[in-house]
Structures are given as C-alpha cells and as structure tokens.
Design an enzyme around this catalytic site. Sequence first.
Site, mmCIF file in Angstrom:
data_model
loop_
_atom_site.group_PDB
_atom_site.id
_atom_site.type_symbol
_atom_site.label_atom_id
_atom_site.label_comp_id
_atom_site.label_asym_id
_atom_site.label_seq_id
_atom_site.Cartn_x
_atom_site.Cartn_y
_atom_site.Cartn_z
ATOM 1 N N ASP A 65 0.862 -1.189 0.000
ATOM 2 C CA ASP A 65 0.000 0.000 0.000
ATOM 3 C C ASP A 65 0.896 1.237 0.000
ATOM 4 O O ASP A 65 1.090 1.870 1.012
ATOM 5 C CB ASP A 65 -0.924 0.013 1.220
ATOM 6 N N GLU A 66 1.450 1.558 -1.074
ATOM 7 C CA GLU A 66 2.372 2.635 -1.440
ATOM 8 C C GLU A 66 3.387 1.978 -2.359
ATOM 9 O O GLU A 66 3.595 0.767 -2.334
ATOM 10 C CB GLU A 66 3.076 3.308 -0.251
ATOM 11 N N GLU A 67 4.018 2.782 -3.161
ATOM 12 C CA GLU A 67 4.950 2.260 -4.159
ATOM 13 C C GLU A 67 6.244 1.797 -3.491
ATOM 14 O O GLU A 67 6.930 2.587 -2.839
ATOM 15 C CB GLU A 67 5.252 3.336 -5.198
ATOM 16 N N THR B 97 -1.152 -0.742 -4.423
ATOM 17 C CA THR B 97 -2.132 0.344 -4.451
ATOM 18 C C THR B 97 -1.426 1.633 -4.041
ATOM 19 O O THR B 97 -0.893 1.719 -2.944
ATOM 20 C CB THR B 97 -3.309 0.060 -3.491
#
Length: 254
Positions: free
Chosen positions: A203-205, A228
């Site tokens: 949940d973050e790059e 995401t």
Amino acid sequence: MRKSAAVSVASKPCSSRSSKSPLTAAKTEYLALLAELDRRRRTNLLATYTPYQRQAEFHAAGSVNRERLFMAGNQLGKTRAGGAEWAMHLTGRYPAWWQGKVFDGAVRLWAAGVTGEGTRDNPQRVLVGPPQQQAAWGTGMIPADAILQTIMGRGAPGALDSVVVRHGGGGDVQAGESVLSFKSFEKGREKWQGETLHGVWFDEEPPLDIYSEGLTRTNATGGITIVTFTPLLGMSDVVLLFLSAGEVERMVKG
C-alpha cells in the site's frame, strides 16, 4: 388533653409495577434493534462492500494475473479495495459478485507501507480499525467475529505485528486459521526474506528490490501481489513493470 401536632396522614398505596406504556416499551425495543443493526454494520464492513467500476475491474483481474496495480489519485478507494480483497482471502468470505482470485483454504498474507507508522495508519486501520482505539478493533474490513488474536508490534504505538483470522467454518468452506502480518519498506530487503506466502499487498509504491522480494515469497504457492498507490515518483521501475511498451511510448509522447 392536647393533641399531638404530628398527625399521620394515610398514604396512597404504591404499585411496584412499571408504569411504562406499551408505546414507550415499543420505542425502547425499536431503539435497541437500531443499535444492534448499527453494531453489526460497524463490525462487518466487508458484508456491505460494493466496488465501483475501477475497483471491480482491479479485483476481477486477479483471476488471471498474479501481479496487479491499482494506481489512482488520493481518496479514490485504492486502500479500501486492497483491504476488502485481503479480508476476503483471509476469511474465505467471497461475495456472490466476486470474479477475482479465490483461495480454497486459510492463507498467509502480508500488508506493507513505507514506514511502521504508515502501515499502521493505512492498511492496518482499513483492515482492523482505528489503531489508537483497541475497543474499536473489528470495525475494519476484517469482520470482528473473524479476529481470533492480535499480536502487538514493537515499533510505532498501536501498531500490530500480526493478526490471526478465522477462515471459513460455514457451508462448504473448511475451517482454518489465516495469518496476516504487517511489514514496512524502511526495514530493508533482508526483513522480507524467508517466508512462504499466498499474497503481499504493497500500500504505497515500494522500491524495486522490495517488490521483487515480496513477489518471490509467493512463488511456491502461486500467490499474488497487489500494489495500491498514488503515483508520486513518476515513471518508476515498479510502474514500468505494469505497462506495455506501447503504453510507455504513449505516456512519453504525452
């Protein structure tokens, strides 16, 4: 002879029975029912999750793709979609409309953010509930009645290390126990080695080496990775993994 001033007055007989009217009793029962319905709604958000088109397409793509990316702007339901899917895999509670990846038994999953605080405030919050309010744990996407145990982490206050989740146990779904663990990118690639998993949610790059290590953890199970995030790093190595040569060319040309 003088009479005493203390003259007793006959008191009216009192009834020990409640004087509640039928209307008042009905209102009390109605309010109690509303409160119970609200409790059930708050402790089973998964049952009411209805994806919009892009979320539905993201989920459905999991039926044929091991790796998926949901890249969109802020507050557009990316983390909510990731949390709902992870809750389904953990519990085995797939809705009738589901067309995505299905696991037949209990799973081992990871959910990760950039830092311990970021993981706590985003995927953990969406999956379990407000980190600072343990009494409200069970108001996230994982239904309260499926949370068997929570294990605290050693980092950020309120951060969990892992959650044991009841999988199945109803109908044809065999009962078991899934395990969800929380990770962060800041600990480095070494902390991502060794485990065999069914899925990793970024949940973050993530940095490319972290992403590659997470994907490796799912190879033995034929598991999945989902990413995401809101694109802040431009045309990064991880983004390029999900784009075709034609898409890259079109983006470069503007």
